[in-house]
Design a protein around this motif. Structure first.
Motif, PDB file in Angstrom:
ATOM      1  N   ALA A 210       0.826  -1.204   0.000  1.00  0.00           N
ATOM      2  CA  ALA A 210       0.000   0.000   0.000  1.00  0.00           C
ATOM      3  C   ALA A 210       0.867   1.264   0.000  1.00  0.00           C
ATOM      4  N   ILE A 211       1.933   1.235   0.798  1.00  0.00           N
ATOM      5  CA  ILE A 211       2.846   2.379   0.848  1.00  0.00           C
ATOM      6  C   ILE A 211       3.515   2.587  -0.509  1.00  0.00           C
ATOM      7  N   GLY A 212       3.953   1.494  -1.118  1.00  0.00           N
ATOM      8  CA  GLY A 212       4.573   1.594  -2.442  1.00  0.00           C
ATOM      9  C   GLY A 212       3.626   2.184  -3.474  1.00  0.00           C
ATOM     10  N   ILE A 213       2.366   1.762  -3.434  1.00  0.00           N
ATOM     11  CA  ILE A 213       1.384   2.279  -4.380  1.00  0.00           C
ATOM     12  C   ILE A 213       1.108   3.762  -4.131  1.00  0.00           C
ATOM     13  N   ALA A 214       1.090   4.184  -2.860  1.00  0.00           N
ATOM     14  CA  ALA A 214       0.876   5.598  -2.547  1.00  0.00           C
ATOM     15  C   ALA A 214       1.995   6.457  -3.147  1.00  0.00           C
ATOM     16  N   PHE A 215       3.235   6.009  -2.976  1.00  0.00           N
ATOM     17  CA  PHE A 215       4.357   6.730  -3.585  1.00  0.00           C
ATOM     18  C   PHE A 215       4.239   6.721  -5.106  1.00  0.00           C
ATOM     19  N   ALA A 216       3.879   5.579  -5.667  1.00  0.00           N
ATOM     20  CA  ALA A 216       3.764   5.462  -7.118  1.00  0.00           C
ATOM     21  C   ALA A 216       2.721   6.419  -7.674  1.00  0.00           C
ATOM     22  N   ILE A 217       1.579   6.485  -7.035  1.00  0.00           N
ATOM     23  CA  ILE A 217       0.509   7.367  -7.508  1.00  0.00           C
ATOM     24  C   ILE A 217       0.957   8.821  -7.453  1.00  0.00           C
ATOM     25  N   ALA A 218       1.623   9.198  -6.368  1.00  0.00           N
ATOM     26  CA  ALA A 218       2.113  10.574  -6.249  1.00  0.00           C
ATOM     27  C   ALA A 218       3.090  10.905  -7.373  1.00  0.00           C
ATOM     28  N   ILE A 219       4.008   9.983  -7.664  1.00  0.00           N
ATOM     29  CA  ILE A 219       5.001  10.212  -8.711  1.00  0.00           C
ATOM     30  C   ILE A 219       4.347  10.268 -10.085  1.00  0.00           C
ATOM     31  N   ILE A 220       3.457   9.333 -10.367  1.00  0.00           N
ATOM     32  CA  ILE A 220       2.777   9.322 -11.663  1.00  0.00           C
ATOM     33  C   ILE A 220       2.013  10.623 -11.870  1.00  0.00           C
ATOM     34  N   ALA A 221       1.262  11.051 -10.860  1.00  0.00           N
ATOM     35  CA  ALA A 221       0.465  12.270 -10.974  1.00  0.00           C
ATOM     36  C   ALA A 221       1.344  13.492 -11.202  1.00  0.00           C
ATOM     37  N   MET A 222       2.447  13.592 -10.476  1.00  0.00           N
ATOM     38  CA  MET A 222       3.302  14.777 -10.603  1.00  0.00           C
ATOM     39  C   MET A 222       4.071  14.793 -11.925  1.00  0.00           C
ATOM     40  N   ILE A 223       4.428  13.623 -12.436  1.00  0.00           N
ATOM     41  CA  ILE A 223       5.095  13.588 -13.738  1.00  0.00           C
ATOM     42  C   ILE A 223       4.152  14.086 -14.821  1.00  0.00           C
ATOM     43  N   TYR A 224       2.893  13.660 -14.768  1.00  0.00           N
ATOM     44  CA  TYR A 224       1.941  14.110 -15.769  1.00  0.00           C
ATOM     45  C   TYR A 224       1.511  15.550 -15.538  1.00  0.00           C
ATOM     46  N   ALA A 225       1.591  16.032 -14.286  1.00  0.00           N
ATOM     47  CA  ALA A 225       1.219  17.416 -14.000  1.00  0.00           C
ATOM     48  C   ALA A 225       2.325  18.397 -14.365  1.00  0.00           C
ATOM     49  N   PHE A 226       3.581  18.052 -14.049  1.00  0.00           N
ATOM     50  CA  PHE A 226       4.669  19.018 -14.189  1.00  0.00           C
ATOM     51  C   PHE A 226       5.828  18.542 -15.057  1.00  0.00           C
ATOM     52  N   GLY A 227       5.723  17.354 -15.644  1.00  0.00           N
ATOM     53  CA  GLY A 227       6.825  16.866 -16.465  1.00  0.00           C
ATOM     54  C   GLY A 227       7.186  17.816 -17.590  1.00  0.00           C
ATOM     55  N   HIS A 228       6.203  18.457 -18.186  1.00  0.00           N
ATOM     56  CA  HIS A 228       6.435  19.382 -19.292  1.00  0.00           C
ATOM     57  C   HIS A 228       6.846  20.767 -18.808  1.00  0.00           C
ATOM     58  N   ILE A 229       6.819  20.976 -17.497  1.00  0.00           N
ATOM     59  CA  ILE A 229       7.221  22.258 -16.921  1.00  0.00           C
ATOM     60  C   ILE A 229       8.662  22.200 -16.411  1.00  0.00           C
ATOM     61  N   SER A 230       8.921  21.282 -15.487  1.00  0.00           N
ATOM     62  CA  SER A 230      10.240  21.211 -14.843  1.00  0.00           C
ATOM     63  C   SER A 230      10.982  19.910 -15.114  1.00  0.00           C
ATOM     64  N   GLY A 231      10.286  18.952 -15.723  1.00  0.00           N
ATOM     65  CA  GLY A 231      10.881  17.628 -15.879  1.00  0.00           C
ATOM     66  C   GLY A 231      10.546  16.707 -14.718  1.00  0.00           C
ATOM     67  N   THR A 232       9.948  17.264 -13.660  1.00  0.00           N
ATOM     68  CA  THR A 232       9.568  16.509 -12.466  1.00  0.00           C
ATOM     69  C   THR A 232      10.713  15.629 -11.968  1.00  0.00           C
TER      70      THR A 232
END
Length: 249
Positions: free
Chosen positions: A57-79
């Motif tokens: 569950a902890i691993g999935i929580a980290f994964a979701i946070a990373i996936i969301a931020m990459i799609y939110a800011f990947g084109h801005i800062s590279g995340t």
């Protein structure tokens, strides 16, 4: 990306790291509170009362946070949201030194704000859980912990290089690939070092714990600087070496 100011990109890194640490370490705090609420006393500090389902569950929580931020800011800062990633990209000539320090400062601030926010929401009981701080578990030596963090971060950085940095990679899948490899790392080595892979992710809980009267973990912080940075550097240079050979065939 270069058309966006360093300040705005640093803000994106701050927010991205904030979300990573809030959701990721927040899941650890929640898991520990649930264990305490069920009156389950851990037999030793190696398992700290968390079973494989909790680590999943902890691993999935980290994964979701990373996936969301990459799609939110990947084109801005590279995340990057990880000083080890920023340093590895700088070392391989993909990221200017003048931007690297701004990113790292923003990442450390974001991680710290996230940990203090968790305390603001849950109070002192969050501090009592350790705030999701990473630490060596029983039977793990300092050198073994550094090696563990280096190997796990190698997997992370190799995935970043292949799915996000290399322009030949299929578009749109970087977030998923990177998030899932972090989840796998946490599930496998969470009970060894806490599976940080990221100096900022460790820095935030350490700072909040120390300042709010919790456990002083700072003597272990070199593990989470040396291991992730070495692992990320090796992965970046290995990937460049392998792909250069491939391109020459």
């Amino acid at each position: 990306m270069s058309e966006i100011s360093l300040f705005k990109r640093s803000i994106a890194e701050l927010i991205g790291t904030y979300v990573l640490v809030f959701l990721g370490t927040g899941s650890v705090v929640t898991a520990m509170l649930l264990v305490q609420g069920a009156n389950r006393i851990p037999e030793n500090s190696f398992n700290v009362g968390l079973n494989i389902e909790a680590w999943f569950a902890i691993g999935i929580a980290f994964a979701i946070a990373i996936i969301a931020m990459i799609y939110a800011f990947g084109h801005i800062s590279g995340t990057h949201i990880n000083p080890a990633v920023s340093i590895a990209l700088w070392a391989t000539g993909r990221f200017p030194a003048k931007d690297m320090m701004g990113y790292i400062v923003a990442q450390l601030i974001g991680a710290s704000l996230a940990s203090f926010t968790i305390v603001a929401i849950l109070g002192s009981r969050a501090v009592d859980t350790g705030l999701g701080a990473t630490a060596m578990f029983d039977g793990v030596s300092y050198s073994q912990a550094i090696l563990c963090e280096a190997v796990a971060t190698f997997f992370l950085m190799l995935t970043i290089m292949g799915s996000a940095v290399d322009k030949r990679a299929p578009a749109g899948f970087a977030g998923l690939a990177i998030g899932l490899v972090v989840a796998a790392d946490i599930i496998v080595v969470g009970n060894i070092t806490g599976s940080s892979l990221n100096p900022a992710r460790t820095f935030g809980p350490y700072l909040a714990e120390f300042m709010l009267g919790g456990t002083n973990f700072w003597w272990q912080f070199p593990i989470y600087i040396i291991g992730p940075i070495v692992g990320a550097l090796v992965a970046a240079f290995v990937y460049d070496y392998v792909t250069e050979l491939k391109s020459c065939e």
